[in-house]
Design a protein around this motif. Sequence first.
Motif, short mmCIF file in Angstrom:
data_model
loop_
_atom_site.label_atom_id
_atom_site.label_comp_id
_atom_site.label_asym_id
_atom_site.label_seq_id
_atom_site.Cartn_x
_atom_site.Cartn_y
_atom_site.Cartn_z
N GLN A 177 6.43 -3.52 -12.45
CA GLN A 177 6.39 -4.93 -12.86
C GLN A 177 7.48 -5.73 -12.15
OE1 GLN A 177 6.66 -4.54 -17.13
NE2 GLN A 177 4.43 -4.50 -17.36
N TYR A 178 8.66 -5.17 -12.07
CA TYR A 178 9.77 -5.85 -11.40
C TYR A 178 9.43 -6.13 -9.93
CZ TYR A 178 14.21 -6.62 -9.06
OH TYR A 178 15.21 -7.13 -8.28
N TYR A 179 8.99 -5.10 -9.22
CA TYR A 179 8.72 -5.26 -7.79
C TYR A 179 7.51 -6.15 -7.53
CZ TYR A 179 12.42 -1.97 -6.86
OH TYR A 179 13.64 -1.36 -6.80
N ALA A 180 6.53 -6.11 -8.40
CA ALA A 180 5.38 -7.01 -8.26
C ALA A 180 5.83 -8.46 -8.41
CB ALA A 180 4.30 -6.67 -9.29
N GLY A 181 6.73 -8.70 -9.35
CA GLY A 181 7.28 -10.04 -9.53
C GLY A 181 8.09 -10.50 -8.32
N GLN A 182 8.89 -9.58 -7.79
CA GLN A 182 9.69 -9.91 -6.59
C GLN A 182 8.77 -10.23 -5.41
OE1 GLN A 182 12.76 -10.51 -8.05
NE2 GLN A 182 13.50 -9.78 -6.10
N ALA A 183 7.74 -9.41 -5.23
CA ALA A 183 6.81 -9.63 -4.12
C ALA A 183 6.11 -10.98 -4.25
CB ALA A 183 5.78 -8.50 -4.07
N SER A 184 5.68 -11.32 -5.44
CA SER A 184 5.03 -12.63 -5.67
C SER A 184 5.99 -13.77 -5.37
CB SER A 184 4.52 -12.73 -7.10
OG SER A 184 3.46 -11.85 -7.30
N SER A 185 7.23 -13.61 -5.80
CA SER A 185 8.24 -14.65 -5.54
C SER A 185 8.48 -14.82 -4.05
CB SER A 185 9.54 -14.28 -6.24
OG SER A 185 10.58 -15.17 -5.88
N TYR A 186 8.61 -13.71 -3.33
CA TYR A 186 8.87 -13.78 -1.89
C TYR A 186 7.69 -14.38 -1.13
CZ TYR A 186 13.08 -10.93 -2.45
OH TYR A 186 14.31 -10.45 -2.81
N ILE A 187 6.48 -14.02 -1.51
CA ILE A 187 5.29 -14.58 -0.85
C ILE A 187 5.24 -16.08 -1.08
CG2 ILE A 187 2.77 -14.73 -1.00
CD1 ILE A 187 3.61 -12.41 0.72
N SER A 188 5.52 -16.50 -2.29
CA SER A 188 5.52 -17.94 -2.59
C SER A 188 6.53 -18.68 -1.73
CB SER A 188 5.83 -18.15 -4.08
OG SER A 188 5.88 -19.52 -4.37
N GLN A 189 7.72 -18.11 -1.58
CA GLN A 189 8.75 -18.73 -0.73
C GLN A 189 8.30 -18.75 0.73
OE1 GLN A 189 12.83 -17.32 -1.40
NE2 GLN A 189 12.08 -16.44 -3.32
N TRP A 190 7.70 -17.66 1.18
CA TRP A 190 7.23 -17.56 2.56
C TRP A 190 6.19 -18.64 2.85
CZ3 TRP A 190 2.19 -15.54 3.96
CH2 TRP A 190 1.99 -15.46 5.33
N VAL A 191 5.21 -18.79 1.95
CA VAL A 191 4.16 -19.79 2.15
C VAL A 191 4.75 -21.19 2.21
CG1 VAL A 191 2.14 -20.87 1.09
CG2 VAL A 191 2.32 -18.38 1.17
N THR A 192 5.66 -21.49 1.31
CA THR A 192 6.27 -22.82 1.27
C THR A 192 7.13 -23.09 2.50
OG1 THR A 192 6.31 -22.76 -1.14
CG2 THR A 192 7.79 -24.33 -0.07
N ARG A 193 7.98 -22.16 2.84
CA ARG A 193 8.91 -22.35 3.96
C ARG A 193 8.25 -22.29 5.33
NH1 ARG A 193 14.23 -18.99 1.94
NH2 ARG A 193 14.62 -20.32 0.14
N SER A 194 7.15 -21.57 5.43
CA SER A 194 6.53 -21.42 6.75
C SER A 194 5.43 -22.44 7.02
CB SER A 194 5.99 -20.00 6.92
OG SER A 194 5.00 -19.73 5.97
N GLN A 195 5.11 -23.28 6.05
CA GLN A 195 4.06 -24.29 6.26
C GLN A 195 4.52 -25.31 7.29
OE1 GLN A 195 0.86 -24.34 4.68
NE2 GLN A 195 0.54 -25.78 6.33
#
Length: 166
Positions: A12-30
Amino acid sequence: MATFAGNTSGAQYYAGQASSYISQWVTRSQDSSGQHLKLAYDQDGTWSLKYNAFPDKLLGLNLIPSSVIQEEDSWYSGKENTYGIPLDNRHSYTKADWEMWTAASASNLQLRQFFVDPLYSFANTTSSRVPFTDWYDTISDTQNGFQARPVIGGLFSILARLKSGH
């Protein structure tokens, strides 16, 4: 990995971290155009093949939003050269494995086929008669370097994804 190890809280912890990182990646790389993701966070107007979406699709993790895949698919459709789609905006060369990983994660089946057909054309028409190269030019139909490397297994990524059911 934590799930397979039976570590529910870790999973659960790592799934949450992965979701957070993907969200940041999508926002920052747009890109500021809103049409695609950038090659690097601080380089508006740049682009690249998002080959790393393949493991996400193969494993059925679904971390990368389908809207991002569709956006990239649309962008790549405008970047087609005779022998494939370049790795990024800096040069006309590409890597066969990266193209097939990108194709395997594409949501657009016509684009997927476009990745396959020019690669086949390159292999069939290039004057570079060496063990298959993974690095070639999408305009000149020539090998840039590299040959007979293990990454050529990436050519089977579409089949791997079909076999996985994801």
